[in-house]
Design an enzyme around this catalytic site. Structure first.
Site, PDB file in Angstrom:
ATOM      1  N   LEU A 101     -18.971   7.573 -17.584  1.00 39.29           N
ATOM      2  CA  LEU A 101     -19.828   8.564 -16.917  1.00 39.29           C
ATOM      3  C   LEU A 101     -18.972   9.675 -16.312  1.00 39.29           C
ATOM      4  CD1 LEU A 101     -22.044   5.809 -15.360  1.00 39.29           C
ATOM      5  CD2 LEU A 101     -22.761   7.419 -17.147  1.00 39.29           C
ATOM      6  N   HIS A 117     -17.339  -5.543 -13.901  1.00 36.20           N
ATOM      7  CA  HIS A 117     -16.278  -5.421 -14.897  1.00 36.20           C
ATOM      8  C   HIS A 117     -15.684  -6.811 -15.133  1.00 36.20           C
ATOM      9  CE1 HIS A 117     -13.068  -3.599 -17.178  1.00 36.20           C
ATOM     10  NE2 HIS A 117     -12.217  -4.344 -16.511  1.00 36.20           N
ATOM     11  N   THR A 149     -16.682   4.983  -9.213  1.00 38.90           N
ATOM     12  CA  THR A 149     -16.110   6.274  -8.854  1.00 38.90           C
ATOM     13  C   THR A 149     -15.738   6.991 -10.149  1.00 38.90           C
ATOM     14  OG1 THR A 149     -13.918   5.294  -8.701  1.00 38.90           O
ATOM     15  CG2 THR A 149     -15.186   5.423  -6.652  1.00 38.90           C
ATOM     16  N   GLU A 182     -20.332 -14.181 -13.500  1.00 37.85           N
ATOM     17  CA  GLU A 182     -20.934 -12.852 -13.317  1.00 37.85           C
ATOM     18  C   GLU A 182     -22.389 -12.989 -12.888  1.00 37.85           C
ATOM     19  OE1 GLU A 182     -20.472 -10.060 -16.532  1.00 37.85           O
ATOM     20  OE2 GLU A 182     -18.405 -10.639 -16.886  1.00 37.85           O
TER      21      GLU A 182
HETATM   22  N1  NHR Z   1     -17.947   5.548 -15.467  1.00 33.66           N
HETATM   23  C1  NHR Z   1     -17.191   5.893 -14.415  1.00 33.66           C
HETATM   24  N2  NHR Z   1     -17.076   7.194 -14.128  1.00 33.66           N
HETATM   25  N3  NHR Z   1     -16.547   4.975 -13.651  1.00 33.66           N
HETATM   26  C2  NHR Z   1     -16.649   3.679 -13.940  1.00 33.66           C
HETATM   27  O1  NHR Z   1     -16.001   2.805 -13.182  1.00 33.66           O
HETATM   28  C3  NHR Z   1     -17.420   3.252 -15.052  1.00 33.66           C
HETATM   29  C4  NHR Z   1     -18.070   4.242 -15.795  1.00 33.66           C
HETATM   30  C5  NHR Z   1     -18.847   3.898 -16.909  1.00 33.66           C
HETATM   31  C6  NHR Z   1     -18.925   2.585 -17.308  1.00 33.66           C
HETATM   32  C7  NHR Z   1     -18.255   0.217 -17.116  1.00 33.66           C
HETATM   33  C8  NHR Z   1     -16.860  -0.038 -17.691  1.00 33.66           C
HETATM   34  C9  NHR Z   1     -16.399  -1.453 -17.605  1.00 33.66           C
HETATM   35  O2  NHR Z   1     -16.835  -2.212 -16.727  1.00 33.66           O
HETATM   36  C10 NHR Z   1     -18.253   1.601 -16.589  1.00 33.66           C
HETATM   37  C11 NHR Z   1     -17.526   1.926 -15.446  1.00 33.66           C
HETATM   38  C12 NHR Z   1     -17.136   1.565 -21.111  1.00 33.66           C
HETATM   39  C13 NHR Z   1     -15.870   2.091 -21.286  1.00 33.66           C
HETATM   40  C14 NHR Z   1     -15.526   2.882 -22.529  1.00 33.66           C
HETATM   41  O3  NHR Z   1     -14.371   3.095 -22.834  1.00 33.66           O
HETATM   42  C15 NHR Z   1     -14.935   1.907 -20.286  1.00 33.66           C
HETATM   43  C16 NHR Z   1     -15.282   1.212 -19.124  1.00 33.66           C
HETATM   44  C17 NHR Z   1     -16.555   0.697 -18.949  1.00 33.66           C
HETATM   45  C18 NHR Z   1     -17.479   0.870 -19.960  1.00 33.66           C
HETATM   46  N4  NHR Z   1     -16.543   3.389 -23.286  1.00 33.66           N
HETATM   47  C19 NHR Z   1     -16.387   4.218 -24.475  1.00 33.66           C
HETATM   48  C20 NHR Z   1     -16.737   5.693 -24.137  1.00 33.66           C
HETATM   49  O4  NHR Z   1     -16.203   6.574 -24.834  1.00 33.66           O
HETATM   50  C21 NHR Z   1     -17.336   3.803 -25.574  1.00 33.66           C
HETATM   51  C22 NHR Z   1     -17.122   2.390 -25.998  1.00 33.66           C
HETATM   52  C23 NHR Z   1     -18.280   1.845 -26.813  1.00 33.66           C
HETATM   53  O5  NHR Z   1     -19.316   2.535 -26.995  1.00 33.66           O
HETATM   54  O6  NHR Z   1     -18.169   0.692 -27.258  1.00 33.66           O
HETATM   55  O7  NHR Z   1     -17.565   5.949 -23.248  1.00 33.66           O
HETATM   56  O8  NHR Z   1     -15.505  -1.873 -18.393  1.00 33.66           O
HETATM   57  C1  GAR Z   2     -20.433  -8.465 -19.174  1.00 36.68           C
HETATM   58  O1  GAR Z   2     -19.473  -9.460 -19.348  1.00 36.68           O
HETATM   59  C2  GAR Z   2     -19.861  -7.308 -18.398  1.00 36.68           C
HETATM   60  O2  GAR Z   2     -18.933  -7.711 -17.423  1.00 36.68           O
HETATM   61  C3  GAR Z   2     -19.163  -6.558 -19.475  1.00 36.68           C
HETATM   62  O3  GAR Z   2     -19.971  -6.653 -20.607  1.00 36.68           O
HETATM   63  C4  GAR Z   2     -20.764  -7.825 -20.523  1.00 36.68           C
HETATM   64  C5  GAR Z   2     -22.198  -7.427 -20.621  1.00 36.68           C
HETATM   65  O4  GAR Z   2     -22.994  -8.548 -20.847  1.00 36.68           O
HETATM   66  N1  GAR Z   2     -19.010  -5.185 -19.116  1.00 36.68           N
HETATM   67  C6  GAR Z   2     -18.159  -4.412 -19.725  1.00 36.68           C
HETATM   68  O5  GAR Z   2     -17.369  -4.818 -20.551  1.00 36.68           O
HETATM   69  C7  GAR Z   2     -18.238  -2.986 -19.312  1.00 36.68           C
HETATM   70  N2  GAR Z   2     -17.296  -2.262 -20.072  1.00 36.68           N
HETATM   71  P1  GAR Z   2     -24.550  -8.449 -20.631  1.00 36.68           P
HETATM   72  O6  GAR Z   2     -25.066  -7.263 -21.434  1.00 36.68           O
HETATM   73  O7  GAR Z   2     -25.062  -9.738 -21.219  1.00 36.68           O
HETATM   74  O8  GAR Z   2     -24.807  -8.326 -19.171  1.00 36.68           O
END
Ligand code: NHR
Ligand code: GAR
Length: 198
Positions: A101, A117, A149, A182
């Site tokens: 985001l 996470h 954040t 979780e």
């Molecule tokens: N956004 C912000 N600004 N800050 C965080 O802490 C966020 C966030 C958006 C999502 C979840 C996060 C995780 O728990 C989350 C935390 C996706 C990616 C990623 O690389 C990274 C972290 C998390 C979720 N996404 C790719 C992208 O380009 C796409 C990957 C895919 O579609 O499979 O957005 O790990």
């Molecule tokens: C969960 O394990 C969560 O911690 C992780 O994806 C799974 C979602 O499962 N999140 C990430 O990896 C964010 N990048 P769910 O759809 O069954 O809740």
């Protein structure tokens, strides 16, 4: 004075097991009667996310805002914000939501946007956390609930759970062990958010 209803909007991309854990805990613990808190909507950026069906079965409004249909992150997020804000949420919960985001989005929901996470942050931000924990030789792994954040996976920590990494673990086996925890800590952290605010 009449207590105001406080809406939760949950964002998913996949199975939605954390979303279901929160919604089922809310129902079982009567969050609406006790706290005025309601899981109002589940929104997915993936049209085929299995969690959408789960949410509908739980009687929750669902919406799809498909990132693939937009030409930029900003346009995608503008549609996402419009969908979320139609519920005027007190809290927005990322539950397996897989799109990063922008700072503008995070700012808009400052103080009311949380994520889970699948690692013990600050270890292993980003993707493929379970395989990385195994490859590093970690004896323990876990999950972290944190405020979101602009810097991904770095916000203030609200809750953590620890599980052992066992000899011969696969990423899938470790993910299942972490997932069970979780589903305990995420509903607790959401409830604590509203009890603090009350
Ligand atoms: N956004 C912000 N600004 N800050 C965080 O802490 C966020 C966030 C958006 C999502 C979840 C996060 C995780 O728990 C989350 C935390 C996706 C990616 C990623 O690389 C990274 C972290 C998390 C979720 N996404 C790719 C992208 O380009 C796409 C990957 C895919 O579609 O499979 O957005 O790990
Ligand atoms: C969960 O394990 C969560 O911690 C992780 O994806 C799974 C979602 O499962 N999140 C990430 O990896 C964010 N990048 P769910 O759809 O069954 O809740």
């Amino acid at each position: 004075m009449a207590r105001q209803q406080q809406n939760i909007v949950i964002l998913i991309s996949g199975v939605g097991s954390n979303m279901a854990a929160i919604a089922q805990t809310a129902a079982r613990q009567a969050w609406f009667d006790r706290l005025g808190v309601c899981v109002a909507a589940v929104i997915s950026n993936k049209p085929d996310a299995p969690g959408l069906k789960t949410a509908r079965a739980l009687g929750i409004d669902t919406h799809i805002v498909a990132h693939a249909g937009f030409d930029s992150r900003e346009h995608f997020e503008a549609a996402l914000v419009a969908s979320i804000d139609s519920y005027a949420p007190a809290l927005v919960v990322l539950a397996g939501f897989m799109r990063i985001l922008t700072p503008a989005f995070v700012q808009h929901y400052a103080g009311r946007l949380i994520n889970i996470h699948p690692s013990l942050l600050p270890a292993f931000p980003g993707l493929h956390t379970h395989q990385r924990a195994i490859d590093t030789g970690c004896r323990f792994a876990g999950a972290t609930v944190h405020q979101v954040t602009a810097e991904v996976d770095h916000g203030p920590i609200l809750a953590q759970a620890v599980v052992p990494v066992l000899p011969g673990d696969t990423a899938a086996a470790l993910a299942a062990r972490v997932g069970t925890q979780e589903h305990v800590i995420y509903p607790q952290a959401v409830r604590a958010f509203f009890e603090r605010a009350a």
